[in-house]
Scaffold this active site. Structure first.
Site, PDB file in Angstrom:
ATOM      1  N   SER A   1       0.826  -1.222   0.000  1.00 54.51           N
ATOM      2  CA  SER A   1       0.000   0.000   0.000  1.00 54.51           C
ATOM      3  C   SER A   1       0.859   1.271   0.000  1.00 54.51           C
ATOM      4  CB  SER A   1      -0.898   0.003   1.231  1.00 54.51           C
ATOM      5  OG  SER A   1      -1.734  -1.133   1.211  1.00 54.51           O
TER       6      SER A   1
ATOM      7  N   THR B   1       0.659  -6.795   1.844  1.00 52.96           N
ATOM      8  CA  THR B   1      -0.099  -7.577   2.835  1.00 52.96           C
ATOM      9  C   THR B   1      -1.593  -7.299   2.764  1.00 52.96           C
ATOM     10  OG1 THR B   1       1.786  -7.614   4.341  1.00 52.96           O
ATOM     11  CG2 THR B   1      -0.371  -8.023   5.302  1.00 52.96           C
ATOM     12  N   CYS B   2      -1.978  -6.035   2.740  1.00 48.89           N
ATOM     13  CA  CYS B   2      -3.405  -5.690   2.825  1.00 48.89           C
ATOM     14  C   CYS B   2      -4.207  -6.356   1.705  1.00 48.89           C
ATOM     15  CB  CYS B   2      -3.564  -4.175   2.769  1.00 48.89           C
ATOM     16  SG  CYS B   2      -5.280  -3.673   2.713  1.00 48.89           S
TER      17      CYS B   2
ATOM     18  N   CYS C   1      -6.026  -7.433   4.954  1.00 49.75           N
ATOM     19  CA  CYS C   1      -7.334  -6.765   5.123  1.00 49.75           C
ATOM     20  C   CYS C   1      -8.391  -7.214   4.113  1.00 49.75           C
ATOM     21  CB  CYS C   1      -7.188  -5.254   4.980  1.00 49.75           C
ATOM     22  SG  CYS C   1      -5.667  -4.563   5.595  1.00 49.75           S
TER      23      CYS C   1
ATOM     24  N   LYS D   1      -9.322 -11.030   4.152  1.00 49.46           N
ATOM     25  CA  LYS D   1      -9.935 -11.252   5.478  1.00 49.46           C
ATOM     26  C   LYS D   1     -11.365 -10.737   5.517  1.00 49.46           C
ATOM     27  CE  LYS D   1     -10.180  -8.137   7.978  1.00 49.46           C
ATOM     28  NZ  LYS D   1      -9.162  -7.482   8.752  1.00 49.46           N
TER      29      LYS D   1
ATOM     30  N   TYR E   1      -5.734  -8.369  16.948  1.00 48.94           N
ATOM     31  CA  TYR E   1      -6.578  -8.152  15.761  1.00 48.94           C
ATOM     32  C   TYR E   1      -6.810  -9.444  14.977  1.00 48.94           C
ATOM     33  CZ  TYR E   1      -6.013  -3.000  15.636  1.00 48.94           C
ATOM     34  OH  TYR E   1      -6.052  -1.657  15.891  1.00 48.94           O
TER      35      TYR E   1
ATOM     36  N   GLU F   1     -10.276 -11.663  14.734  1.00 47.59           N
ATOM     37  CA  GLU F   1     -10.997 -11.664  13.452  1.00 47.59           C
ATOM     38  C   GLU F   1     -11.162 -13.089  12.932  1.00 47.59           C
ATOM     39  OE1 GLU F   1      -8.841  -8.757  11.105  1.00 47.59           O
ATOM     40  OE2 GLU F   1      -9.985  -7.111  11.997  1.00 47.59           O
TER      41      GLU F   1
ATOM     42  N   ALA G   1     -10.580  -0.451  13.651  1.00 47.36           N
ATOM     43  CA  ALA G   1     -11.672  -1.394  13.895  1.00 47.36           C
ATOM     44  C   ALA G   1     -11.136  -2.803  13.932  1.00 47.36           C
ATOM     45  CB  ALA G   1     -12.718  -1.278  12.779  1.00 47.36           C
TER      46      ALA G   1
ATOM     47  N   HIS H   1     -33.694   7.969  12.714  1.00 53.29           N
ATOM     48  CA  HIS H   1     -34.437   6.853  13.293  1.00 53.29           C
ATOM     49  C   HIS H   1     -35.142   6.031  12.224  1.00 53.29           C
ATOM     50  CE1 HIS H   1     -36.523   4.754  16.493  1.00 53.29           C
ATOM     51  NE2 HIS H   1     -37.641   4.889  15.799  1.00 53.29           N
TER      52      HIS H   1
ATOM     53  N   GLU I   1     -28.069   6.203  15.564  1.00 50.22           N
ATOM     54  CA  GLU I   1     -28.736   7.289  16.306  1.00 50.22           C
ATOM     55  C   GLU I   1     -28.318   7.284  17.785  1.00 50.22           C
ATOM     56  OE1 GLU I   1     -33.063   7.020  16.890  1.00 50.22           O
ATOM     57  OE2 GLU I   1     -32.932   4.914  16.333  1.00 50.22           O
TER      58      GLU I   1
HETATM   59  P1  NDP Z   1      -1.573  -7.832  17.797  1.00 48.20           P
HETATM   60  O1  NDP Z   1      -0.451  -6.975  18.227  1.00 48.20           O
HETATM   61  O2  NDP Z   1      -2.892  -7.202  17.519  1.00 48.20           O
HETATM   62  O3  NDP Z   1      -1.826  -8.945  18.912  1.00 48.20           O
HETATM   63  C1  NDP Z   1      -0.796  -9.812  19.293  1.00 48.20           C
HETATM   64  C2  NDP Z   1      -1.323 -10.832  20.288  1.00 48.20           C
HETATM   65  O4  NDP Z   1      -0.324 -11.811  20.525  1.00 48.20           O
HETATM   66  C3  NDP Z   1      -1.688 -10.236  21.625  1.00 48.20           C
HETATM   67  O5  NDP Z   1      -2.781 -10.939  22.140  1.00 48.20           O
HETATM   68  C4  NDP Z   1      -0.430 -10.464  22.461  1.00 48.20           C
HETATM   69  O6  NDP Z   1      -0.733 -10.651  23.815  1.00 48.20           O
HETATM   70  C5  NDP Z   1       0.082 -11.777  21.883  1.00 48.20           C
HETATM   71  N1  NDP Z   1       1.559 -11.876  21.848  1.00 48.20           N
HETATM   72  C6  NDP Z   1       2.429 -10.926  21.495  1.00 48.20           C
HETATM   73  N2  NDP Z   1       3.687 -11.405  21.536  1.00 48.20           N
HETATM   74  C7  NDP Z   1       3.596 -12.694  21.930  1.00 48.20           C
HETATM   75  C8  NDP Z   1       4.547 -13.723  22.156  1.00 48.20           C
HETATM   76  N3  NDP Z   1       5.846 -13.513  21.987  1.00 48.20           N
HETATM   77  N4  NDP Z   1       4.108 -14.934  22.554  1.00 48.20           N
HETATM   78  C9  NDP Z   1       2.786 -15.163  22.731  1.00 48.20           C
HETATM   79  N5  NDP Z   1       1.847 -14.226  22.515  1.00 48.20           N
HETATM   80  C10 NDP Z   1       2.242 -13.015  22.127  1.00 48.20           C
HETATM   81  O7  NDP Z   1      -1.018  -8.656  16.551  1.00 48.20           O
HETATM   82  P2  NDP Z   1      -1.727  -9.359  15.304  1.00 48.20           P
HETATM   83  O8  NDP Z   1      -0.745 -10.372  14.868  1.00 48.20           O
HETATM   84  O9  NDP Z   1      -3.105  -9.791  15.636  1.00 48.20           O
HETATM   85  O10 NDP Z   1      -1.822  -8.188  14.240  1.00 48.20           O
HETATM   86  C11 NDP Z   1      -0.645  -7.500  13.828  1.00 48.20           C
HETATM   87  C12 NDP Z   1      -0.973  -6.094  13.409  1.00 48.20           C
HETATM   88  O11 NDP Z   1      -1.682  -6.109  12.188  1.00 48.20           O
HETATM   89  C13 NDP Z   1      -1.893  -5.355  14.379  1.00 48.20           C
HETATM   90  O12 NDP Z   1      -1.165  -4.704  15.374  1.00 48.20           O
HETATM   91  C14 NDP Z   1      -2.628  -4.402  13.496  1.00 48.20           C
HETATM   92  O13 NDP Z   1      -1.933  -3.193  13.458  1.00 48.20           O
HETATM   93  C15 NDP Z   1      -2.593  -5.062  12.132  1.00 48.20           C
HETATM   94  N6  NDP Z   1      -3.937  -5.578  11.790  1.00 48.20           N
HETATM   95  C16 NDP Z   1      -4.969  -4.700  11.713  1.00 48.20           C
HETATM   96  C17 NDP Z   1      -6.242  -5.145  11.413  1.00 48.20           C
HETATM   97  C18 NDP Z   1      -7.371  -4.170  11.353  1.00 48.20           C
HETATM   98  O14 NDP Z   1      -7.110  -2.976  11.258  1.00 48.20           O
HETATM   99  N7  NDP Z   1      -8.625  -4.610  11.437  1.00 48.20           N
HETATM  100  C19 NDP Z   1      -6.511  -6.550  11.159  1.00 48.20           C
HETATM  101  C20 NDP Z   1      -5.362  -7.396  11.287  1.00 48.20           C
HETATM  102  C21 NDP Z   1      -4.122  -6.907  11.586  1.00 48.20           C
HETATM  103  P3  NDP Z   1      -0.978  -9.445  24.867  1.00 48.20           P
HETATM  104  O15 NDP Z   1      -1.045  -8.176  24.121  1.00 48.20           O
HETATM  105  O16 NDP Z   1      -2.286  -9.767  25.531  1.00 48.20           O
HETATM  106  O17 NDP Z   1       0.150  -9.535  25.805  1.00 48.20           O
END
Ligand code: NDP
Length: 456
Positions: free
Chosen positions: A21, A48-49, A54, A57, A184, A188, A349, A445, A450
């Site tokens: 992107s 990626t997106c 995105c 997905k 995220y 999802e 979101a 409405h 609303e």
């Molecule tokens: P996230 O950062 O959203 O979540 C990571 C998860 O993994 C958390 O639950 C965290 O736990 C856990 N975690 C982190 N490190 C470790 C580890 N070393 N061992 C075990 N568990 C771990 O990452 P995602 O992979 O879900 O997504 C990556 C990025 O992609 C997001 O940050 C977002 O910016 C982007 N994205 C955006 C979307 C959207 O806009 N709708 C959709 C998909 C991705 P905890 O935090 O509880 O400690």
């Protein structure tokens, strides 16, 4: 005013590494300003997106949502006979759309006379790029837009697990899915698989889901998804994963002796900036501790001729931010416009089921910044759609307000279509409107939106 560059001593004015992107936007805009631009992409144009994030997905979310819609249809008088679901049909339709977008992005580059090198490129010097074929190309500026890559934590048997890169290509729909992480991607795909009838277990290292989102919404999502059948295991690090002879997978958590049985294990524990082996040291570009490229307000790295945009900088890992950063870079460096990106009030979101969305400060962030000098308004309601669908699930909208000025600091919502509703709301928050401005607006409405002007 930024001085325009000609760069005639170089093969190109701009060489972009990564056609996602951010890279595609920067290439197109730089070319429109008259720059001679080339871009290298080692996988598929779109990033990626478009290719494995995105877009596919969201199509899976749409596809899985029919389960609920078809059940609701009966309440509206429809007879839906023999409701069956075929994963390969959905998967292939989604992958076909990815092909369409890949072509569209390729055409965009072509139409803007951006030269494409479909191979890996690395940095060989401040103004030099080396292609996998061995060819070296010089450029006045180099833009790194290589994005990020899923992290696979180290544990025995991790090779039996998949990431979001592979999940779109599953041969068949698994009966049992274990998801590591509760961010995220985890939430999802938990929603998608759950709606498609799979048994889903979400396992997280901490005691929370969706860290960073407003707590009331996270609680609501947890309650609703548990009622929908998703299981959660908190404070449970993966110990090891073993593959059985029948192809199924045993997941051992912490010190628990009994494994969880799964057909697919999806690891979604964050994404790491994709800088490994990129040769940045050849140009003196320093990296941060997570492998990210630190940049200044204009995306410039520690090397004057090298810039970076998007996930590789690990600022905000969201597509629209990468696009804005790519646009701002190209407008500034090649168009002479003094532009920069505002990181204030970025709406976001999670396309969970139900989805949630937010902009601005959460209640706990606002309390940290303003102490007790905030007001919290909310609306906890059962969407009409859910009443008719005999679903007890309730939506929740929350507004955080600065008590002194009445300015809205943040809005957070969970419920059907909340990302669609939040986008318009984010304009009001970004514009600094007050609670009174919301109250002065007549409700539309009947709608869920609303509730935004009816909060107490
Ligand atoms: P996230 O950062 O959203 O979540 C990571 C998860 O993994 C958390 O639950 C965290 O736990 C856990 N975690 C982190 N490190 C470790 C580890 N070393 N061992 C075990 N568990 C771990 O990452 P995602 O992979 O879900 O997504 C990556 C990025 O992609 C997001 O940050 C977002 O910016 C982007 N994205 C955006 C979307 C959207 O806009 N709708 C959709 C998909 C991705 P905890 O935090 O509880 O400690």
């Amino acid at each position: 005013m930024v001085k325009q560059v000609s760069g005639r001593d170089f093969d190109y004015d701009l060489f972009v590494i990564g056609a996602g992107s951010g890279g595609v936007r920067a290439s197109r805009i730089a070319a429109s300003h008259g720059a001679r631009v080339a871009v290298a992409e080692e996988y598929r144009v779109g990033g990626t997106c478009v290719i494995r994030g995105c877009v596919p997905k969201k199509l899976l979310v749409y596809g899985s949502h029919f389960a609920e819609e078809l059940q609701d249809a009966a309440n509206y008088g429809w007879t839906v006979e023999k409701m069956t679901f075929d994963w390969p049909t959905l998967r292939d339709a989604v992958l076909k759309d990815v092909d369409r977008l890949n072509t569209a992005y390729t055409n965009t580059l072509e139409n803007n006379k951006v030269e494409r090198f479909l191979e890996r490129a690395t940095v060989a010097g401040p103004n030099l790029v080396r292609l996998a074929s061995g060819r070296e190309i010089s450029a006045k500026y180099i833009l790194i837009a290589t994005g990020a890559w899923p992290v696979m934590p180290e544990f025995p048997g991790s090779e039996h697990c998949i990431t979001s890169n592979e999940v779109f290509h599953l041969e068949k729909l698994p009966k049992r899915v274990v998801i590591s992480g509760a961010g995220y991607i985890a939430m999802e795909f938990a929603g998608i698989f759950n709606a498609l009838g799979c048994h889903v277990t979400v396992v997280n290292r901490s005691e929370t889901i969706l860290r960073g989102y407003d707590e009331s919404l996270r609680d609501r999502l947890l309650q609703i998804t548990m009622a929908r059948g998703i299981e959660y295991k908190f404070n449970c690090p993966f110990d090891r994963v073993e593959k059985r002879e029948d192809g199924s997978i045993d997941v051992f958590l912490g010190k628990q002796p009994d494994p969880i049985h799964a057909d697919v294990v999806l690891v979604a524990t964050g994404r790491r900036p994709k800088t490994d082996g990129l040769g940045l040291e050849n140009a003196g570009v320093t990296l941060g501790s997570a492998g990210e490229i630190p940049v200044d307000d204009h995306g410039k790295t520690s090397c004057d001729s090298i810039y970076a945009v998007g996930d590789v900088t690990n600022r905000v890992q969201l597509t629209p931010i990468a696009i804005r950063e790519g646009q701002a870079f190209a407008d500034r460096v090649f168009g002479g416009k003094e532009t920069s990106v505002s990181y204030d009030c970025i709406p976001s979101a999670v396309f969970s089921q139900p989805p949630l969305a937010g902009v601005g400060l959460t209640e706990s962030q606002a309390r940290q910044a303003f102490g007790s000098n905030i007001k919290v308004y909310s609306s906890d309601f059962r969407p009409m759609k859910n009443i008719f669908g005999h679903r007890p699930e309730r939506g929740l909208y929350k507004m955080i307000v600065d008590a002194s000025t009445e300015k809205v600091l943040g809005i957070h919502m969970i419920g059907p279509d909340s990302p669609e509703i939040l986008q318009a709301t984010a304009i009001a928050v970004k514009a600094g409107l007050t609670k009174a401005d919301f109250d002065a607006t007549v409700a539309l409405h009947p709608s869920m939106a609303e509730e935004l002007v009816l909060m107490r």
